[in-house]
Design an enzyme around this catalytic site. Structure first.
Site, mmCIF file in Angstrom:
data_model
loop_
_atom_site.group_PDB
_atom_site.id
_atom_site.type_symbol
_atom_site.label_atom_id
_atom_site.label_comp_id
_atom_site.label_asym_id
_atom_site.label_seq_id
_atom_site.Cartn_x
_atom_site.Cartn_y
_atom_site.Cartn_z
ATOM 1 N N ASP A 241 0.831 -1.212 0.000
ATOM 2 C CA ASP A 241 0.000 0.000 0.000
ATOM 3 C C ASP A 241 0.861 1.256 0.000
ATOM 4 O O ASP A 241 0.347 2.362 -0.078
ATOM 5 C CB ASP A 241 -0.917 -0.018 1.236
ATOM 6 C CG ASP A 241 -1.974 1.074 1.188
ATOM 7 O OD1 ASP A 241 -2.420 1.419 0.079
ATOM 8 O OD2 ASP A 241 -2.358 1.589 2.259
ATOM 9 N N SER A 262 -6.781 5.696 0.027
ATOM 10 C CA SER A 262 -7.208 4.480 -0.667
ATOM 11 C C SER A 262 -8.612 4.087 -0.212
ATOM 12 O O SER A 262 -8.945 4.165 0.974
ATOM 13 C CB SER A 262 -6.205 3.353 -0.433
ATOM 14 O OG SER A 262 -5.688 3.410 0.864
ATOM 15 N N GLN A 312 -5.831 -1.349 -6.493
ATOM 16 C CA GLN A 312 -6.402 -0.421 -5.521
ATOM 17 C C GLN A 312 -7.080 0.742 -6.242
ATOM 18 O O GLN A 312 -6.581 1.215 -7.260
ATOM 19 C CB GLN A 312 -5.287 0.151 -4.640
ATOM 20 C CG GLN A 312 -5.753 1.175 -3.645
ATOM 21 C CD GLN A 312 -4.645 1.596 -2.672
ATOM 22 O OE1 GLN A 312 -4.128 2.687 -2.789
ATOM 23 N NE2 GLN A 312 -4.300 0.736 -1.728
#
Ligand SMILES: CC(C)(COP(=O)(O)OP(=O)(O)OC[C@H]1O[C@@H](n2cnc3c(N)ncnc32)[C@H](O)[C@@H]1OP(=O)(O)O)[C@@H](O)C(=O)NCCC(=O)NCCSC(=O)CC(=O)O
Length: 327
Positions: A241, A262, A312
């Site tokens: 991430d 996100s 994502q």
């Protein structure tokens, strides 16, 4: 990681996120990774109930999304057998994580089949979910049916500079603007438990438009070892991430991101790997629009084996920046 930056330079606007840690972390590479001794070392409160604490918190003052996913995966993995490995996870970040309090992880055992087991994890703060995550585990089943893309050809990590070294180089430039200097100095003081070596370091002064694609070597800071191979997937969930959604902004160097967070995160694990050894993270953004952006990523072992794939979508709210550049 989420960024909400008004007057200071964000790491997204720098074209790359900075896992600096110029102090103690940078010097402790041969010690156990803080990711396994602290961040992913959850306290078991009851059956299928865990508590996680924080280490590094982004300047947005929201919890780092990778930390929440990594911790959720640790909690889920504790409810399956030894030889059962996560092969995919799908998450939504539904509320900002509060760095002032720990996170509770509640695991629901959805199904245990012969080959696959599915878990649902809710990450909770102040009595409300901040993340919902589904994880599927698979018992190893060898098959002759195999294929994968080829790893991009890039210089090995030994030939590249770390982000800290790059920042030191930028800081030594006499014509660097005072504001940029302050931003870089702050980034250098961050204690992110990840090491990064960008393949194509950004030119922070000219901020050229780039394709929304990025390549960097990444690994956990510190030693993890081979004692628990499941843990490497949790570490990769944390790592994956980081500097991921920022790929979307590479084509827009004139835009300052005011709010980046996100919305979801998905991962598929393909092969065994060690997250404390250099892996190549290949990221690309296939689309941006309507204040959202979509990114895809591939984590490669340095021997060319595809370790994991990620995807994502994030919210990206920008304002146009006036630059002095005539280019
Ligand atoms: C995405 C959400 C904000 C959507 O919730 P809502 O629909 O209620 O929110 P909303 O659309 O009204 O937006 C609320 C937030 O946007 C801000 N906001 C609104 N308009 C804005 C604008 N034009 N410019 C800048 N910021 C703006 C508000 O101040 C507020 O921030 P504020 O909420 O601060 O007051 C929420 O679901 C959420 O916070 N989810 C968690 C996201 C997250 O934390 N992901 C993990 C970290 S990101 C990560 O780790 C990866 C990375 O960053 O790369």
């Amino acid at each position: 990681m989420s960024e909400k930056v008004s007057n200071e330079t964000s790491d997204h606007s720098m074209d790359f996120a900075v896992p600096a840690g110029s102090g103690a972390l940078a010097e402790s590479h041969d010690l156990r990774s803080i990711l396994v001794t602290s961040v992913l070392n959850l306290e078991k409160l009851d059956i299928d109930l865990y508590r996680g604490t924080h280490h590094w918190v982004p300047r947005s003052r929201r919890l780092f999304g990778g930390q929440i996913i990594g911790q959720a995966l640790v909690a889920a993995a504790d409810s399956v057998g030894e030889n059962v490995f996560a092969h995919s996870l799908h998450c939504y970040f539904v509320r900002a994580g509060d760095p002032k309090v720990p996170v509770l992880y509640q695991v629901e055992r959805i199904r245990d089949g012969r080959s696959f087991s599915v878990r649902s994890v809710k990450a909770i703060q102040h009595g409300q979910p901040i993340l919902i995550c589904q994880v599927s585990f698979h018992r190893d089943q060898p098959s002759p049916l195999q294929h994968q893309f080829s790893m991009p050809s890039v210089p090995p990590p030994e030939d590249l500079l770390t982000v800290e070294e790059l920042i030191q180089g930028y800081l030594s430039k006499p014509d660097l603007a005072e504001k940029a200097k302050q931003g870089l100095t702050k980034l250098l003081a961050d204690e992110v438990p990840i090491e990064i070596k960008p393949v194509n370091p950004p030119d922070i002064q000219y901020r050229r438009v780039r394709e929304p694609k990025n390549l960097f070597w990444v690994r956990a800071r510190g030693h993890i070892g081979e004692g628990d191979m499941k843990l490497h997937r949790c570490v990769a969930a944390y790592v994956s991430d980081y500097s991921f959604l920022g790929t979307t902004l590479l084509s827009f160097p004139g835009q300052r991101a005011n709010f980046v967070a996100s919305l979801d995160h998905a991962m598929w694990f393909h092969n065994i790997f060690r997250a404390d050894q250099w892996m190549l993270y290949e990221t690309e953004s296939s689309w941006a629009g309507g204040s959202r952006g979509l990114v895809q990523g591939r984590l490669w072992r340095r021997d060319g084996v595809l370790a994991a794939s990620c995807a994502q979508e994030g919210v990206i709210r920008v304002s146009t920046v006036k630059t002095d550049s005539k280019l």
